[in-house]
Design an enzyme around this catalytic site. Structure first.
Site, mmCIF file in Angstrom:
data_model
loop_
_atom_site.group_PDB
_atom_site.id
_atom_site.type_symbol
_atom_site.label_atom_id
_atom_site.label_comp_id
_atom_site.label_asym_id
_atom_site.label_seq_id
_atom_site.Cartn_x
_atom_site.Cartn_y
_atom_site.Cartn_z
ATOM 1 N N ARG A 59 -10.219 -10.360 0.927
ATOM 2 C CA ARG A 59 -11.289 -9.376 0.832
ATOM 3 C C ARG A 59 -11.041 -8.308 -0.228
ATOM 4 N NH1 ARG A 59 -11.604 -11.858 5.310
ATOM 5 N NH2 ARG A 59 -9.368 -11.784 5.120
ATOM 6 N N THR A 60 -9.867 -7.699 -0.216
ATOM 7 C CA THR A 60 -9.637 -6.580 -1.146
ATOM 8 C C THR A 60 -9.672 -7.091 -2.584
ATOM 9 O OG1 THR A 60 -8.244 -5.657 0.584
ATOM 10 C CG2 THR A 60 -8.149 -4.590 -1.574
ATOM 11 N N LYS A 88 10.053 -15.142 -13.497
ATOM 12 C CA LYS A 88 11.287 -15.033 -14.304
ATOM 13 C C LYS A 88 12.106 -13.820 -13.882
ATOM 14 C CE LYS A 88 8.467 -16.510 -18.172
ATOM 15 N NZ LYS A 88 7.726 -15.887 -19.280
ATOM 16 N N ARG A 109 -1.920 -4.083 -4.997
ATOM 17 C CA ARG A 109 -1.400 -4.209 -3.632
ATOM 18 C C ARG A 109 0.048 -4.650 -3.748
ATOM 19 N NH1 ARG A 109 -4.066 -7.625 1.271
ATOM 20 N NH2 ARG A 109 -5.335 -5.744 1.312
ATOM 21 N N HIS A 137 -3.977 2.098 3.280
ATOM 22 C CA HIS A 137 -4.955 1.170 2.688
ATOM 23 C C HIS A 137 -6.257 1.978 2.563
ATOM 24 C CE1 HIS A 137 -7.070 -2.320 1.552
ATOM 25 N NE2 HIS A 137 -6.766 -3.142 2.533
#
Ligand code: CP
Length: 310
Positions: A59-60, A88, A109, A137
């Site tokens: 969703r985000t 890497k 995020r 959030h």
């Protein structure tokens, strides 16, 4: 009242005045109307926004990607770890520093608590926190208040039950501050192991929040206008054994809703696992998919505001 969001980082749920929260919701409402009218919006034309998700998201990530394009901007996405130089061994800080040179705003995020604060110090462009560990959030909490206002007709003076994993569920950590600002009474209903962190409850109470803590889910539902359910956040438990102790400790099903408060509004940030039975989905008060949809309008508003284009 004049508002200036241009260049601002969106990091915590407690960084906004109540007037600012209302302005963000009003802006989201205008975008919702403009999108629904079929307008091709060009407010952020020529701007480029990066989405950096170091942790899974549907969703985000996708509502930000939709919102970016719907305000007329373009987007680049880091992709998963296997297709970037994370594979890497590049640090997220170096990735962020690099991407900051390409774009006009960044959505990030990351699983580390406090990473959003560090990221905002590194990035020159506005940094929008899409969730940092179990901490905050804020864009979810913003879309949550937008949804509460739409579903209940106004926001303020209501009783809201937070049900479930209040310890690791970062969405309720942000939303609790907004509920306090709007004068909503809160009932925290959770198993003992998943209680709201004491520092947050204490801080909210010091700001004047009216909070009751209980494990009696049925009584909490009877007293509430709205219940906000969260999933047990498996990925944040220190070990599988503690997760299994809490798993399935609360499940909201249709029978429980009908027996306690058939008119209650039900929200959930999603994804759900089993904490809301699917037989709840067809109740008129089941607002969680409408809530996810609202996220796009709210994120359009944030993008327009932090880029200074509206
Ligand atoms: N509510 C929420 O943050 O959902 P995602 O994890 O799918 O982004």
């Amino acid at each position: 009242m004049e508002f200036n969001f241009k260049g601002r980082d969106i990091i915590n749920g407690y960084d906004f005045t109540t007037q600012e929260l209302c302005h963000i919701m009003d802006t989201a409402m205008i975008y919702e109307k403009r999108v629904k009218s079929g307008e091709a919006i060009k407010d952020c034309e020529g701007m480029l926004v990066a989405t950096l998700f170091f942790e899974p998201s549907t969703r985000t990530r996708l509502s930000f990607n939709s919102a970016i394009q719907r305000v007329g901007a373009s987007t680049i996405d880091l992709g998963n770890a296997s297709v970037s130089s994370q594979a890497k061994g590049e640090t997220w800080q170096d990735t962020l520093r690099t991407v900051d040179g390409y774009v006009d705003a960044i959505v990030m995020r990351h699983p580390q608590d406090g990473s959003a604060i560090e990221a905002a110090e590194i990035a020159q462009h506005p940094l929008i926190n899409g969730g940092d560990g179990k901490r905050q959030h804020p864009t979810q909490a913003l879309l949550d208040i937008y949804t509460i206002r739409k579903e209940l007709g106004h926001i303020g003076g209501q009783t809201i039950t937070f049900l479930g994993d209040l310890k690791y569920g970062r969405t309720v950590h942000s939303l609790g501050y907004f509920m306090q600002q709007f004068g909503n009474k809160m009932i925290f209903a959770s198993p003992d192991e998943l209680k709201m962190p004491e520092d947050i409850t204490k801080d909210l109470r010091s700001k004047g929040a009216d909070i009751t803590e209980t494990s009696d889910v049925r009584e909490a539902l009877r007293q509430s206008d709205l219940v906000y359910v969260t999933r047990v956040q498996r990925e944040r438990f220190p070990d599988e054994e503690s997760y299994l102790r809490c798993k399935g400790s609360y499940i909201l099903d249709r029978k429980m809703v009908m027996e306690t408060n058939p008119n209650i509004t039900i929200m959930h940030p999603l994804p759900r696992v089993d904490e809301i039975a699917t037989d709840v989905d067809t109740l008129p008060g089941a607002a969680y998919f409408r809530q996810a949809h609202n996220g796009m309008y709210l994120r359009m508003a944030l993008l327009g505001l932090v880029t200074g284009r509206i």
